[in-house]
Enzyme design. Structure first.
Site, PDB file in Angstrom:
ATOM      1  N   GLY A 184     -95.675 -70.936  17.968  1.00  0.00           N
ATOM      2  CA  GLY A 184     -96.001 -69.736  17.316  1.00  0.00           C
ATOM      3  C   GLY A 184     -96.578 -69.054  18.345  1.00  0.00           C
ATOM      4  CB  CYS A 231     -95.124 -74.527  21.706  1.00  0.00           C
ATOM      5  SG  CYS A 231     -96.108 -73.198  22.649  1.00  0.00           S
ATOM      6  CE1 TYR A 232    -101.566 -71.126  16.827  1.00  0.00           C
ATOM      7  CE2 TYR A 232    -100.310 -72.452  15.148  1.00  0.00           C
ATOM      8  CZ  TYR A 232    -101.370 -71.595  15.600  1.00  0.00           C
ATOM      9  OH  TYR A 232    -102.297 -71.331  14.630  1.00  0.00           O
ATOM     10  CG  HIS A 248     -90.577 -74.525  23.504  1.00  0.00           C
ATOM     11  ND1 HIS A 248     -90.784 -74.102  22.259  1.00  0.00           N
ATOM     12  CD2 HIS A 248     -91.436 -73.607  24.215  1.00  0.00           C
ATOM     13  CE1 HIS A 248     -91.833 -73.185  22.119  1.00  0.00           C
ATOM     14  NE2 HIS A 248     -92.147 -73.095  23.429  1.00  0.00           N
ATOM     15  CD  GLU A 262     -88.303 -75.706  20.793  1.00  0.00           C
ATOM     16  OE1 GLU A 262     -88.433 -76.941  21.151  1.00  0.00           O
ATOM     17  OE2 GLU A 262     -88.773 -74.846  20.496  1.00  0.00           O
ATOM     18  CB  SER A 317     -65.526 -60.046   3.804  1.00  0.00           C
ATOM     19  OG  SER A 317     -65.769 -61.142   4.565  1.00  0.00           O
ATOM     20  N   GLY A 361     -64.016 -62.693   6.486  1.00  0.00           N
ATOM     21  CA  GLY A 361     -64.726 -63.242   7.307  1.00  0.00           C
ATOM     22  C   GLY A 361     -64.976 -64.984   7.109  1.00  0.00           C
ATOM     23  CG  ASP A 378     -70.744 -66.571   6.597  1.00  0.00           C
ATOM     24  OD1 ASP A 378     -70.166 -67.505   7.693  1.00  0.00           O
ATOM     25  OD2 ASP A 378     -71.564 -65.728   7.066  1.00  0.00           O
ATOM     26  CE  LYS A 436     -70.619 -66.929  11.184  1.00  0.00           C
ATOM     27  NZ  LYS A 436     -70.930 -65.909  10.097  1.00  0.00           N
TER      28      LYS A 436
END
Ligand code: XMP
Length: 510
Positions: A53, A80-81, A168, A170, A222, A224, A226, A366
């Site tokens: 953060g 981190c934070y 970090h 990640e 659509s 797309g 999703d 996604k």
């Protein structure tokens, strides 16, 4: 189901942390730091990760948490934070350093037998981004790693299963970061890693059947990723009780409408309604060249055509949409419960009502949606489809939109996609397409002078579309595309390549 909580303190990587955890087949969910401790305690989490953060823990206005979280008996990893907060909550000391540590930094592990550093070499590169640092550890904690400027770059209380890292793990720049996250999940929290897309599909199908019963479902498709995956999943659950409404506004890529129709009528059990509305859209767009006005007209016409069709469906039941997790969670605000302002939740006219809304992908990222799509048998080209703006080719034709311009752009764009696909270069690109700027230039063909349209190729690389770089497509590929467009697309005599980053440009031209 085993679950990890990512407690969001406003860092920019909250979604990334959750994705990394899920990549290891452990379900992770993000909640804001404002979530009450009782709610967290009631959930039976296997572990909790405090995110980074932008704040200082000793600033009273910065996000804090009930220190009792450290006594729940649930393993914690502070990042981190979140690392500073862990020290602070447990009674340690955090101070502002004279200089910030930012970027790739060498980390030295001092406690090689730490569960967190199992399989991690004594020296490795990690990603740092901090000014504050832990200067005195709380009782019961030991330092486990340091860097040149950060004597306590990691610490732990092994008995209480509390761990913290100033860097970090990640982000991919932390070379062994993935290993550390794995160690936290499997060595410290005792996760099994059994969450996978197969069980997601099975569980969702069961839940959808229960929820829907013998009622009907309507979904706006659509084409797309999703909405397509949501359609396939609901079709697997309730077959013909599902009706998909697909509005063809005449602004899609070449043959795209037919492809979507064929995919969903041939491969999936559902009612598929295609509304061919191109004439309506072209008529309303006639004579309009202002970009905002064009977008508004397309948006309004879509809304009207779509809802008119929905009104025609008698037995309406539920309304389904392909909302996904990032649509719901903001990154980096510490407010993971807030619905994003651009959450593409469909606005409903007042006279249309449903039994309820169904969003079967609302907890997925996604890449997970794509994996589900592949498992459900949606064709590769649809599952891996690049983003395509709602207003379609409307934002790629500068000036007035006419059927002839749409045809010309569709043809050129088809050649580009065909050439890129042939050499497999699409995996290097986030998005690529042609633009018709409505500019004519002089050319020569045989003995004749020509005065014809110009086509722009736009291709970008990006992770998040907030910023983007123009793609360095090899010249020989560009040469083939250019030669084919000018040969095959009647009315085009020149092709140019857009070499602008975002910012200052945007990805689309309008
Ligand atoms: P820009 O042009 O803003 O585009 O750099 C960033 C990404 O968003 C897509 N885009 C849209 N998507 N409706 C959409 O659904 C829109 O009106 C729209 N405008 C841009 C664009 O294709 C790119 O992926």
């Amino acid at each position: 189901m085993e679950k990890i909580l990512v407690l969001d303190f406003g860092g920019q990587y909250n979604q990334l942390i959750a994705r990394r955890v899920r990549d290891k087949r452990v379900y992770a969910e993000i909640l804001p730091y404002t979530t009450p401790l009782e709610t967290v305690a009631a959930q039976n989490y296997k572990g909790i990760i405090f995110t980074g953060g932008p704040n200082s823990v000793f600033d009273p206005a910065s996000p804090h948490y009930d220190p009792a979280v450290l006594s729940l008996g649930v393993p914690v990893l502070g990042i981190c934070y979140g690392c500073q907060l862990t020290a602070y909550m447990a009674g340690g000391k955090v101070e502002t350093a004279e200089s910030s540590e930012y970027g790739k930094i060498e980390l030295t592990v001092d406690q090689r037998d730490s569960l967190l550093f199992r399989g991690v070499p004594a020296d490795s590169t990690v990603w740092m981004s901090h000014t504050d640092r832990v200067t005195a550890l709380p009782e019961g904690f030991v330092p486990t790693a340091h860097t040149d400027h950060c004597p306590v770059a990691a610490f732990e209380n092994r008995d209480k299963r509390l761990y913290a890292v100033q860097f970090h793990p990640e982000v991919t720049h932390s070379v062994f970061g993935d290993r550390m996250l794995e160690n936290f999940l499997f060595e410290v929290c005792g996760c099994k890693g059994e969450w996978q897309m197969d069980s997601f599909i099975e569980d969702s199908v069961k839940a959808l059947r229960e929820q829907i019963g013998d009622k009907k479902v309507i979904l706006g498709l659509s084409g797309g990723v999703d909405s397509s995956v949501a359609a396939a999943l609901i079709s697997r659950a309730v077959g013909k009780q599902l009706t998909c409404v697909f509005v063809d506004q005449g602004l899609m890529r070449k043959d795209e409408g037919d492809f979507v129709e064929e995919t969903f009528t041939r491969l999936f059990d559902m009612n598929f309604v295609r509304v061919n509305a191109r004439e309506v859209f072209y008529r309303e767009l006639k004579g309009v060249s202002d970009p905002e006005e064009k977008r508004r007209i397309i948006g309004t016409a879509f809304y009207r055509v779509f809802w008119d069709e929905i009104r025609r469906q008698n037995d309406r039941g539920f309304f389904a949409q392909g909302t996904i997790y990032p649509d719901r969670v903001e990154s980096g605000k510490g407010d993971a419960d807030k619905i994003k302002t651009h959450h593409n939740k469909v606005k409903m006219p007042e006279d249309v009502d449903f039994l309820g809304i169904i969003e079967p992908l609302a907890d997925l990222f996604k890449d997970e949606v794509r994996r589900v799509g592949e498992k459900l048998g949606i064709p590769h080209e649809l599952v891996w489809r690049q983003p395509f703006p709602g207003p379609g080719l409307g934002v790629r034709i500068i000036g007035e939109i006419t059927p002839e311009k749409v045809r010309l752009l569709q043809e050129a764009d088809y050649v580009l996609r065909d050439e890129i696909a042939k050499c497999g270069y699409d995996s290097h690109l986030a998005q690529f397409f042609c633009v018709l700027p409505g500019v004519k230039s002089v050319g020569v063909m045989g003995d004749h002078r020509t005065y014809e349209d110009l086509i722009v190729i736009r291709a970008v690389t990006t992770d998040d579309f907030m910023t983007a770089d123009w793609a360095k497509i090899p010249y020989d590929i560009l040469a083939r595309v250019s030669a084919r467009i000018t040969n095959e697309v009647k009315g085009v005599n020149r092709v140019v390549y857009d070499v602008t980053t975002k910012p200052p440009a945007t990805v689309e031209w309008e």
